[in-house]
Design a protein around this motif. Structure first.
Motif, PDB file in Angstrom:
ATOM      1  N   ARG A 116      45.895 -12.433 -10.146  1.00  0.00           N
ATOM      2  CA  ARG A 116      47.174 -12.265  -9.458  1.00  0.00           C
ATOM      3  C   ARG A 116      47.959 -13.563  -9.450  1.00  0.00           C
ATOM      4  NH1 ARG A 116      44.594  -9.533  -5.282  1.00  0.00           N
ATOM      5  NH2 ARG A 116      44.996 -11.365  -4.021  1.00  0.00           N
ATOM      6  N   ALA A 165      49.240 -14.098 -12.900  1.00  0.00           N
ATOM      7  CA  ALA A 165      50.316 -13.162 -13.218  1.00  0.00           C
ATOM      8  C   ALA A 165      51.618 -13.611 -12.566  1.00  0.00           C
ATOM      9  CB  ALA A 165      49.943 -11.758 -12.757  1.00  0.00           C
ATOM     10  N   GLY A 213      54.821 -14.669 -14.508  1.00  0.00           N
ATOM     11  CA  GLY A 213      56.073 -13.978 -14.231  1.00  0.00           C
ATOM     12  C   GLY A 213      57.233 -14.956 -14.115  1.00  0.00           C
ATOM     13  N   THR A 273      60.390  -7.795 -21.695  1.00  0.00           N
ATOM     14  CA  THR A 273      59.385  -7.437 -22.698  1.00  0.00           C
ATOM     15  C   THR A 273      59.484  -8.350 -23.911  1.00  0.00           C
ATOM     16  OG1 THR A 273      59.667  -5.139 -21.986  1.00  0.00           O
ATOM     17  CG2 THR A 273      58.376  -5.521 -23.965  1.00  0.00           C
ATOM     18  N   ARG A 313      57.808 -11.413 -23.141  1.00  0.00           N
ATOM     19  CA  ARG A 313      56.363 -11.250 -23.301  1.00  0.00           C
ATOM     20  C   ARG A 313      55.959 -11.465 -24.749  1.00  0.00           C
ATOM     21  NH1 ARG A 313      53.165  -9.149 -19.263  1.00  0.00           N
ATOM     22  NH2 ARG A 313      54.232  -8.100 -17.547  1.00  0.00           N
ATOM     23  N   SER A 322      47.671  -8.146 -21.394  1.00  0.00           N
ATOM     24  CA  SER A 322      47.326  -6.847 -20.813  1.00  0.00           C
ATOM     25  C   SER A 322      45.989  -6.910 -20.091  1.00  0.00           C
ATOM     26  CB  SER A 322      47.294  -5.776 -21.895  1.00  0.00           C
ATOM     27  OG  SER A 322      46.235  -6.020 -22.787  1.00  0.00           O
ATOM     28  N   GLU A 380      47.077  -8.487 -16.666  1.00  0.00           N
ATOM     29  CA  GLU A 380      47.824  -7.522 -15.852  1.00  0.00           C
ATOM     30  C   GLU A 380      47.573  -6.114 -16.382  1.00  0.00           C
ATOM     31  OE1 GLU A 380      51.935  -9.127 -14.697  1.00  0.00           O
ATOM     32  OE2 GLU A 380      51.570  -9.960 -16.677  1.00  0.00           O
ATOM     33  N   ASP A 419      47.638  -3.219 -15.271  1.00  0.00           N
ATOM     34  CA  ASP A 419      48.482  -2.082 -14.921  1.00  0.00           C
ATOM     35  C   ASP A 419      49.956  -2.393 -15.081  1.00  0.00           C
ATOM     36  OD1 ASP A 419      47.001  -2.611 -11.708  1.00  0.00           O
ATOM     37  OD2 ASP A 419      48.351  -3.896 -12.850  1.00  0.00           O
ATOM     38  N   ARG A 420      50.245  -3.503 -15.696  1.00  0.00           N
ATOM     39  CA  ARG A 420      51.646  -3.822 -15.942  1.00  0.00           C
ATOM     40  C   ARG A 420      52.002  -3.707 -17.415  1.00  0.00           C
ATOM     41  NH1 ARG A 420      54.411  -6.940 -12.390  1.00  0.00           N
ATOM     42  NH2 ARG A 420      56.133  -6.657 -13.831  1.00  0.00           N
ATOM     43  N   LEU A 421      51.025  -3.892 -18.248  1.00  0.00           N
ATOM     44  CA  LEU A 421      51.330  -3.909 -19.677  1.00  0.00           C
ATOM     45  C   LEU A 421      50.278  -3.158 -20.461  1.00  0.00           C
ATOM     46  CD1 LEU A 421      53.208  -5.210 -21.860  1.00  0.00           C
ATOM     47  CD2 LEU A 421      51.424  -6.930 -22.113  1.00  0.00           C
TER      48      LEU A 421
END
Lengths: 223, 223
Positions: A133, A136, A140, A167, A170, B183, B186, B188-190
């Motif tokens: 977390r 992430a 972010g 995206t 990413r 992925s 994260e 459940d995000r990607l």
DNA sequence: CGTATCGGATACGGATCTGTATCCGATACG
DNA sequence: CGTATCGGATACAGATCCGTATCCGATACG
């Protein structure tokens, strides 16, 4: 009830000095040996202290690791922010994509260490949801910065992206990390910026469209 | 004294059995704790042996690590080869790019472990030039496979790449690894295939041109 | 100038972990 | 059926490493 929170009275000047040195030594050591491979003892030794100093400044090795990560993560964000700002002052005829890329993908020793550290942190995070977390969240922030940069980039190119900028950020990050890894493994086979320079421009082109000639350039109005 | 090299006469049946179990337990343990974090003791415990068995089969923890890497590296190449073959048997109207991508980017537990292991090996290699050569060699084989796959892909799409296939394979790998990492951090995000599915098709399109409608569907396209 | 307090050093107990050296049971073979 | 040999277990010695508890010197402050 004055805000007497944490105002020590004794000799309270050396602490930040010490933590800083410990952090620096930790970066070196982690980079050389990896997280588990690095002993608290060696870190302290390199910093010129004993373990007593360590436990007086950090609760655990993991805490040190997190602190180090936070610190350098912030510096990466800063670097990117600078890149964004520098973009504004670029001569009108320069290729902004290339300019940004070469700026971002210099691989000096610091970058190398940072790669080792952050990758190890990623592995750590994949195993520990709590750390995930934190990672992430940082990613972010970084990604938001990248997305902003990409936005400006498209702006300068007179194009409008047809995909989600987040995206795309990413993807950009993935390319950067992945190619950095490859160039670190084969330093004399792959220049670190080669992949990005080769493929990102055509890709950016492919995922955007020419802007309907509205909205003139804001900042610098010269030809 | 002829070439009596390694032909034992005693009870020589269980050895491969044991090494296999040790390797499997090692994969689990390395994935959970990382290379340095995993103790030989725990690996042996999980495999149902003692350290004596280990030292009878491997010289050191690093040797075990290398063996494990080789083993799984080979399995990755195999998997990719299968993907290439499967491509040939795809219905003519299917989207080959998407087909390959979804096949390649499934993230089951095995894939997760393999990512952890190979990434750690990469870190290891960056620090140890000798290991780096081994890794580079394997990556090279893998990349050749990827390049071949890409070649067939373009062939099926009726397009001719305008960039070096090897370099494009590098990029593809970078994207795959990088987005896999994201992925995993994260989950459940990607979705693991999202980046590839979103960006590779337009990119492939951008770095190739429609083939001059000559030359029917042969086996392989030369430059 | 005295002293409370802070930063850091030392000392210590305990937990692992690693390699090696040695021992034992099982099997293939004469 | 005896035995040499192999696979693996056990025992042991050494090396770290960790975390805490305690101690000491230095400084800010009254």
């Amino acid at each position: 009830m004055p805000g007497r929170v944490t105002l020590p009275k004794g000799p309270t000047k050396r602490r930040p000095q010490t933590t800083a040195r410990l952090l620096e030594a930790a970066l070196d050591t982690f980079a050389e040996r990896g997280f588990h491979g690095a002993s608290i003892e060696e870190i302290c030794e390199r910093a010129g202290y004993t373990r007593g100093a360590f436990y007086s400044n950090f609760r655990t090795k993991e805490a040190l690791f997190l602190a180090l990560f936070d610190l350098h993560a912030q510096s990466v964000v800063d670097r990117l922010t600078q890149a964004v700002d520098a973009l504004a002052e670029l001569p009108e005829d320069a290729d902004p994509v290339r300019a940004v890329l070469t700026r971002v993908s210099t691989v000096d020793e610091a970058e190398r260490r940072w790669y080792l550290l952050s990758t190890e942190f990623t592995l750590h995070a994949i195993r520990r949801p709590e750390a995930a977390r934190a990672l992430a969240e940082h990613d972010g922030r970084l990604r938001a910065e990248v997305a902003g940069l990409l936005g400006r980039l498209f702006d300068r190119l007179g194009r409008r992206p047809t995909v989600d900028l987040d995206t795309l950020a990413r993807l950009t990050t993935a390319v950067h990390e992945g190619s950095l890894a490859q160039s670190l493994v084969e330093p004399d086979r792959l220049a670190p910026e080669e992949l990005a320079v080769t493929f990102l421009p055509p890709l950016f082109d492919a995922v955007s469209e020419k802007r309907r000639t509205r909205r003139a350039r804001g900042s610098r109005g010269e030809t």
